[in-house]
Structures are given as C-alpha cells and as structure tokens.
Scaffold this motif. Sequence first.
Motif, short mmCIF file in Angstrom:
data_model
loop_
_atom_site.label_atom_id
_atom_site.label_comp_id
_atom_site.label_asym_id
_atom_site.label_seq_id
_atom_site.Cartn_x
_atom_site.Cartn_y
_atom_site.Cartn_z
N LEU A 182 -38.56 -2.37 -9.60
CA LEU A 182 -37.41 -2.02 -10.43
C LEU A 182 -36.96 -3.17 -11.33
O LEU A 182 -36.61 -2.95 -12.49
CB LEU A 182 -36.26 -1.57 -9.53
CG LEU A 182 -35.03 -0.99 -10.20
CD1 LEU A 182 -35.38 0.28 -10.96
CD2 LEU A 182 -33.97 -0.68 -9.16
N ASN A 240 -32.62 6.31 2.04
CA ASN A 240 -32.43 7.53 2.84
C ASN A 240 -33.09 7.38 4.21
O ASN A 240 -32.52 7.80 5.22
CB ASN A 240 -32.99 8.75 2.12
CG ASN A 240 -32.06 9.25 1.03
OD1 ASN A 240 -30.88 8.95 1.04
ND2 ASN A 240 -32.61 9.99 0.10
N LEU A 273 -36.59 3.21 -4.08
CA LEU A 273 -35.31 2.73 -3.56
C LEU A 273 -34.54 3.85 -2.88
O LEU A 273 -34.03 3.68 -1.76
CB LEU A 273 -34.48 2.14 -4.71
CG LEU A 273 -33.22 1.40 -4.34
CD1 LEU A 273 -33.53 0.18 -3.51
CD2 LEU A 273 -32.47 1.00 -5.61
N ILE A 274 -34.45 5.00 -3.51
CA ILE A 274 -33.72 6.13 -2.94
C ILE A 274 -34.38 6.60 -1.65
O ILE A 274 -33.70 6.83 -0.64
CB ILE A 274 -33.63 7.29 -3.95
CG1 ILE A 274 -32.81 6.87 -5.17
CG2 ILE A 274 -33.05 8.54 -3.32
CD1 ILE A 274 -31.39 6.45 -4.87
N SER A 277 -41.54 1.74 -14.61
CA SER A 277 -40.93 0.84 -13.64
C SER A 277 -39.66 1.43 -13.07
O SER A 277 -39.43 1.37 -11.85
CB SER A 277 -40.62 -0.51 -14.29
OG SER A 277 -41.79 -1.17 -14.67
N PHE A 278 -38.83 1.99 -13.93
CA PHE A 278 -37.58 2.57 -13.44
C PHE A 278 -37.83 3.81 -12.59
O PHE A 278 -37.19 4.01 -11.55
CB PHE A 278 -36.64 2.89 -14.59
CG PHE A 278 -35.98 1.67 -15.17
CD1 PHE A 278 -35.41 0.70 -14.36
CD2 PHE A 278 -35.94 1.48 -16.53
CE1 PHE A 278 -34.81 -0.43 -14.90
CE2 PHE A 278 -35.35 0.35 -17.08
CZ PHE A 278 -34.79 -0.61 -16.26
N LEU A 279 -38.76 4.65 -13.01
CA LEU A 279 -39.06 5.85 -12.22
C LEU A 279 -39.59 5.48 -10.84
O LEU A 279 -39.13 6.01 -9.82
CB LEU A 279 -40.06 6.73 -12.95
CG LEU A 279 -39.53 7.55 -14.11
CD1 LEU A 279 -40.67 8.25 -14.85
CD2 LEU A 279 -38.52 8.57 -13.63
N SER A 324 -39.58 -1.99 -3.71
CA SER A 324 -38.82 -1.19 -4.66
C SER A 324 -38.05 -2.07 -5.64
O SER A 324 -38.03 -1.80 -6.84
CB SER A 324 -37.84 -0.27 -3.93
OG SER A 324 -38.53 0.65 -3.14
N TRP A 325 -37.43 -3.13 -5.12
CA TRP A 325 -36.69 -4.04 -6.00
C TRP A 325 -37.62 -4.81 -6.93
O TRP A 325 -37.27 -5.06 -8.09
CB TRP A 325 -35.82 -5.00 -5.19
CG TRP A 325 -34.55 -4.37 -4.74
CD1 TRP A 325 -34.20 -4.06 -3.47
CD2 TRP A 325 -33.46 -3.94 -5.57
NE1 TRP A 325 -32.97 -3.47 -3.46
CE2 TRP A 325 -32.48 -3.39 -4.72
CE3 TRP A 325 -33.22 -3.98 -6.93
CZ2 TRP A 325 -31.29 -2.87 -5.21
CZ3 TRP A 325 -32.02 -3.46 -7.41
CH2 TRP A 325 -31.08 -2.92 -6.56
N GLY A 370 -39.39 2.52 -9.29
CA GLY A 370 -38.42 1.70 -8.56
C GLY A 370 -37.29 2.51 -7.98
O GLY A 370 -36.93 2.36 -6.80
N PHE A 371 -36.69 3.40 -8.77
CA PHE A 371 -35.58 4.20 -8.27
C PHE A 371 -36.04 5.20 -7.22
O PHE A 371 -35.35 5.43 -6.23
CB PHE A 371 -34.87 4.94 -9.41
CG PHE A 371 -33.87 4.10 -10.14
CD1 PHE A 371 -32.85 3.45 -9.48
CD2 PHE A 371 -33.96 3.95 -11.51
CE1 PHE A 371 -31.94 2.66 -10.15
CE2 PHE A 371 -33.06 3.16 -12.20
CZ PHE A 371 -32.05 2.51 -11.52
N THR A 372 -37.21 5.78 -7.42
CA THR A 372 -37.74 6.71 -6.42
C THR A 372 -37.95 6.00 -5.09
O THR A 372 -37.52 6.49 -4.03
CB THR A 372 -39.05 7.34 -6.90
OG1 THR A 372 -38.82 8.01 -8.13
CG2 THR A 372 -39.60 8.31 -5.88
#
Length: 65
Positions: free
Chosen positions: A16, A56, A51-52, A43-45, A12-13, A47-49
Amino acid sequence: MKNNNQLALLVSWVVLVGFPLFFLFVSLYTGQWRYLMWSLPPSFLAGFTGLILTLNQMKKEKEGA
C-alpha cells in the motif's frame, strides 16, 4: 498471532505504501511520471484488499479467543 497475521499486515502496508514510494523515486529519477501513475491503482487495490482481509481475520481471532 495465528496464521501469520502480522506478516500479512506488514506485506499489506508494504504494498500500500512502499510500492508507490518506490515508483515515486523511480519517476523522480527518470522524469517519466507514467511509472507512478500506472503503479498507483494496482498498489492501492492490492494493499487495501490485503489490509481489510487481514484486519477482519485478526478481529475474528480476537473475538474467538
């Protein structure tokens, strides 16, 4: 860590931060800034998905243990 959460966190990192940095260098080298601009939203979509979801899952495993 169960289910390879550390690997998922690393991936993820990389998506991102690493992909935009790579395309930044490509854009600097070629002078075509569209490479960077077209790589940022996916990349942001992704990566953040990732990561979250990974954070969780790690939180759920920590609470369950």
